[in-house]
Write a protein that holds these residues in place. Structure first.
Motif, PDB file in Angstrom:
ATOM      1  N   GLU A  31      46.961   3.956  15.180  1.00  0.00           N
ATOM      2  CA  GLU A  31      46.081   5.019  15.638  1.00  0.00           C
ATOM      3  C   GLU A  31      45.486   4.672  17.000  1.00  0.00           C
ATOM      4  O   GLU A  31      45.009   3.555  17.220  1.00  0.00           O
ATOM      5  CB  GLU A  31      44.973   5.260  14.615  1.00  0.00           C
ATOM      6  N   PHE A  32      45.535   5.633  17.898  1.00  0.00           N
ATOM      7  CA  PHE A  32      44.995   5.473  19.249  1.00  0.00           C
ATOM      8  C   PHE A  32      43.915   6.521  19.498  1.00  0.00           C
ATOM      9  O   PHE A  32      43.952   7.615  18.934  1.00  0.00           O
ATOM     10  CB  PHE A  32      46.094   5.653  20.301  1.00  0.00           C
ATOM     11  N   ILE A  33      42.988   6.164  20.351  1.00  0.00           N
ATOM     12  CA  ILE A  33      42.006   7.114  20.843  1.00  0.00           C
ATOM     13  C   ILE A  33      42.305   7.327  22.322  1.00  0.00           C
ATOM     14  O   ILE A  33      42.597   6.377  23.047  1.00  0.00           O
ATOM     15  CB  ILE A  33      40.564   6.623  20.605  1.00  0.00           C
ATOM     16  N   MET A  34      42.282   8.588  22.760  1.00  0.00           N
ATOM     17  CA  MET A  34      42.676   8.917  24.126  1.00  0.00           C
ATOM     18  C   MET A  34      41.532   9.637  24.830  1.00  0.00           C
ATOM     19  O   MET A  34      40.872  10.502  24.239  1.00  0.00           O
ATOM     20  CB  MET A  34      43.926   9.793  24.109  1.00  0.00           C
ATOM     21  N   ASP A  35      41.291   9.269  26.085  1.00  0.00           N
ATOM     22  CA  ASP A  35      40.212   9.909  26.831  1.00  0.00           C
ATOM     23  C   ASP A  35      40.754  11.002  27.743  1.00  0.00           C
ATOM     24  O   ASP A  35      41.950  11.322  27.726  1.00  0.00           O
ATOM     25  CB  ASP A  35      39.395   8.876  27.615  1.00  0.00           C
ATOM     26  N   GLU A  37      48.049   9.443  16.752  1.00  0.00           N
ATOM     27  CA  GLU A  37      48.581   8.328  15.977  1.00  0.00           C
ATOM     28  C   GLU A  37      50.105   8.372  15.974  1.00  0.00           C
ATOM     29  O   GLU A  37      50.713   9.436  16.107  1.00  0.00           O
ATOM     30  CB  GLU A  37      48.048   8.365  14.541  1.00  0.00           C
ATOM     31  N   VAL A  38      50.690   7.197  15.825  1.00  0.00           N
ATOM     32  CA  VAL A  38      52.147   7.065  15.860  1.00  0.00           C
ATOM     33  C   VAL A  38      52.639   6.550  14.515  1.00  0.00           C
ATOM     34  O   VAL A  38      52.135   5.539  14.002  1.00  0.00           O
ATOM     35  CB  VAL A  38      52.591   6.110  16.990  1.00  0.00           C
ATOM     36  N   GLN A  39      53.610   7.250  13.950  1.00  0.00           N
ATOM     37  CA  GLN A  39      54.252   6.796  12.711  1.00  0.00           C
ATOM     38  C   GLN A  39      55.265   5.709  13.043  1.00  0.00           C
ATOM     39  O   GLN A  39      56.171   5.919  13.854  1.00  0.00           O
ATOM     40  CB  GLN A  39      54.973   7.953  12.021  1.00  0.00           C
ATOM     41  N   VAL A  40      55.090   4.538  12.440  1.00  0.00           N
ATOM     42  CA  VAL A  40      56.036   3.439  12.646  1.00  0.00           C
ATOM     43  C   VAL A  40      56.654   3.038  11.317  1.00  0.00           C
ATOM     44  O   VAL A  40      56.110   3.329  10.246  1.00  0.00           O
ATOM     45  CB  VAL A  40      55.351   2.212  13.298  1.00  0.00           C
ATOM     46  N   PHE A  41      57.800   2.375  11.394  1.00  0.00           N
ATOM     47  CA  PHE A  41      58.487   1.900  10.191  1.00  0.00           C
ATOM     48  C   PHE A  41      59.206   0.605  10.535  1.00  0.00           C
ATOM     49  O   PHE A  41      59.775   0.471  11.624  1.00  0.00           O
ATOM     50  CB  PHE A  41      59.498   2.938   9.698  1.00  0.00           C
ATOM     51  N   ALA A  42      59.156  -0.332   9.616  1.00  0.00           N
ATOM     52  CA  ALA A  42      59.827  -1.624   9.828  1.00  0.00           C
ATOM     53  C   ALA A  42      60.492  -2.070   8.532  1.00  0.00           C
ATOM     54  O   ALA A  42      59.994  -1.776   7.443  1.00  0.00           O
ATOM     55  CB  ALA A  42      58.819  -2.675  10.290  1.00  0.00           C
TER      56      ALA A  42
END
Length: 628
Positions: free
Chosen positions: A276-280, A211-216
């Motif tokens: 959030e991402f799922i990676m294979d 997962e990547v933390q983002v902010f805007a």
């Protein structure tokens, strides 16, 4: 206008964490609480307090009207929802806006859009963000869904549109099981969320959760603060999180961070969020969902970036631009967080309720403890049984793992079962060290956890403790000490539910247990002691056992009475006045802390009097049974 007072619409460790940042910013805080939390840590720390209602969530932490009214009554500028509870509920954001109070969270439109997995996925597809192949249309006819599943190819994942936490989620491995699993998923989704709509996705058999933390901010600026690996899960609940993710290629990491920023921009987002991402296995990654709030694991991001994300949330909510541009945000080192729960790993991870008799959570340099409880607090059935988050930082991942093991070894909790030993064993596995843990690894029982030493070895430690009369909270053995004298020690040890008898002696430079040579304790071994309970740590493995409670026996025997150990209710009285009883015979059963306690005779005796009847409420130290 700057925010000067914040109401925290949450409890536990996240409420404590928000209060700490507010103190640094000279912002006043208001804590809300239920009946169960009247004396909780977050309530004691806040500048002002507001009682919401009973332990029923609908009457307290999930009651939008009460929380908004509390915010109005306390004249706050803003409400911080923390995570969980109402943090992603559009109803709270709308009600606060109507009351002209700032919601420190995502815009209503983003909450509504990302709250629907089907709408979120359709939006990401339009924004050219990689998504798992699947079906996310409105037609929920069973035949249509079955055809879509066959077109996707098995195994297929059924997911509730309004879901979260694994509810309404089923893995279907073959077409013949699809109809029954669909009904089960829809039934779960309806019960949990009031919505039985589902989407289908191709199930990735060896998935990584990145997962990547983002902010805007409100001025159109969007940044990322790098990624976290949250693959170490059990039943879709995260156990260990770390940042950055190990084993990612530079190209994959760059593509994923860019995709997260693109996803955030696509929904005109504001505030802290997590994509959030799922990676294979071939490094392909797919959008899974976006959490429109702060995450439990945000601390590892703070550790590698040096950023206070709660402070950023407050700044953005009051209209300030992001404190840093993307080029000014850097990551360094590695951070790991473990979730310390009151649960019993040896009993299917069932929550362990009761009194926290002692809580010692070690903090080293570049480490922190987030906790909403203290010694003498209780873990109840009403809320999540997390005791604390333990977080460490080090220059690299291997040093970080070693440091976390050191923190776990030097931490101890008495009064409830915890997953401390499980966490140490998990971190010590080859799979974790080689970052080969997948989201389904724990559920599939694929790990080979370190083997425990025998109870005979633990008996040696007990002998040391008894002989040396060590009574400190934490004790670490010195080298070269052993049994003095020639007389063997007869020891009875309660270990993992069994009562074991040993004869321990020291002869010709070695320990003998029942006449057989056994293990010699190491200098690195650690022992935690609390009353008659002992925890020994050997090679990061934790052994828990109890010594006979001679003091309690003496008090009971000399007082000729059985006393209530804590407040509770009498469930059953098993004897009558005049009855002859023997040592160990059950006399009274009482309920306390949602547990049943059997109070037994500590000596042979005759029952003189019984002070209470079934269903009576009793206080701590009340005399329940008098003995002749």
């Amino acid at each position: 206008m700057p925010i000067k007072k914040i109401l925290i619409a949450n409890r536990g460790e996240i409420a404590v964490r928000i209060i700490n940042t507010c103190r640094q910013l000279n912002i006043l805080t208001v804590a809300v609480f239920s009946d169960a939390d009247r004396h909780a840590k977050h309530v004691m720390m806040a500048d002002e307090q507001c009682h919401l209602g009973s332990t029923d969530l609908a009457d307290s932490y999930l009651n939008v009207d009460k929380i908004v009214q509390a915010a109005i009554d306390h004249q706050v500028d803003a409400v911080h929802p923390g995570y969980g509870f109402l943090s992603e509920r559009p109803a709270l954001a709308k009600a606060l806006d109507k009351a002209n109070i700032i919601f420190i969270g995502a815009p209503v439109e983003a909450l509504e859009l990302m709250g629907s997995k089907s709408a979120a996925k359709q939006t990401m597809l339009l924004a050219d963000v990689p998504c798992v192949p699947g079906y996310q249309e409105d037609d929920q006819t069973p035949d249509v869904l079955a055809d879509a599943a066959r077109a996707i190819g098995f195994p297929v994942l059924i997911k509730a549109v309004a879901g979260g936490g694994g509810k309404g989620m089923k893995i279907v491995h073959q077409a013949t099981d699809f109809a029954s699993q669909l009904k089960s998923a829809q039934r779960e989704a309806q019960n949990a969320f009031g919505d039985d709509q589902v989407i289908l996705e191709k199930y990735i058999t060896r998935p990584k959760h990145i997962e990547v933390q983002v902010f805007a901010d409100q001025h159109g600026h969007v940044v990322h603060l790098f990624e976290r690996d949250c693959s170490t899960q059990r039943r879709y609940q995260k156990v260990i999180e770390e940042a950055p993710a190990a084993g990612l290629s530079d190209a994959t990491r760059t593509d994923m961070l860019n995709a997260a920023v693109k996803a955030t921009q696509a929904i005109n987002y504001v505030g802290a969020g997590t994509v959030e991402f799922i990676m294979d296995g071939d490094d392909s990654f797919y959008f899974m969902e976006m959490n429109t709030r702060l995450q439990v694991e945000h601390r590892v991001t703070e550790m590698i970036t040096g950023v206070d994300l709660v402070a950023w949330q407050i700044a953005v909510a009051q209209g300030d631009p992001l404190p840093k541009k993307q080029t000014e945000i850097h990551d360094r080192g590695h951070a790991i967080q473990v979730r310390l729960y009151a649960e019993d790993p040896d009993n299917n991870y069932l929550p362990s309720t009761g009194l926290l008799e002692q809580v010692k959570l070690m903090q080293l340099e570049h480490s922190l403890v987030d906790s909403g409880v203290r010694a003498s607090d209780s873990v109840t059935i009403h809320y999540d049984p997390m005791i604390a988050k333990l977080v460490v930082w080090a220059k690299n991942r291997n040093k970080c793992i070693s440091k976390m093991l050191q923190v776990l070894d030097q931490s101890a909790v008495f009064g409830v079962k915890t997953n401390l030993a499980f966490l140490s064993r998990l971190l010590s596995t080859r799979e974790f060290r080689k970052h080969q843990i997948y989201t389904n690894t724990l559920d599939n029982d694929e790990l080979i956890l370190a083997q425990e030493i025998t109870p005979e070895v633990v008996a040696i430690y007990v002998h040391h403790l008894l002989h040396l009369n060590q009574t400190g909270e934490v004790w670490k053995q010195a080298s070269g000490w052993h049994v003095q004298g020639t007389e063997p020690l007869l020891l009875e040890l309660r270990f993992k539910g069994e009562t074991l008898a040993y004869q321990i002696s020291w002869e010709e430079g070695q320990y003998l247990i029942n006449g057989t040579d056994h293990y010699w304790p190491q200098k690195e071994d650690i022992c935690h002691i609390h009353r008659h309970q002992v925890q020994v740590i050997h090679q990061h493995l934790r052994y828990e056992f109890s010594l006979p409670d001679h003091e309690a026996k003496a008090v009971t025997s000399s007082a000729n009475a059985i006393l209530a150990p804590m407040p509770g209710k009498i469930i059953e009285v098993k004897v009558n006045p005049g009855d002859e009883v023997v040592t160990g015979q059950s006399l009274v059963v009482m309920e306390a802390m949602k547990m049943e306690l059997e109070l037994k005779a500590e000596r042979d005796a005759v029952i003189k009097d019984i002070a209470y009847s079934e269903n009576d409420q009793v206080r701590a130290d009340d005399i329940l049974v008098e003995l002749e």
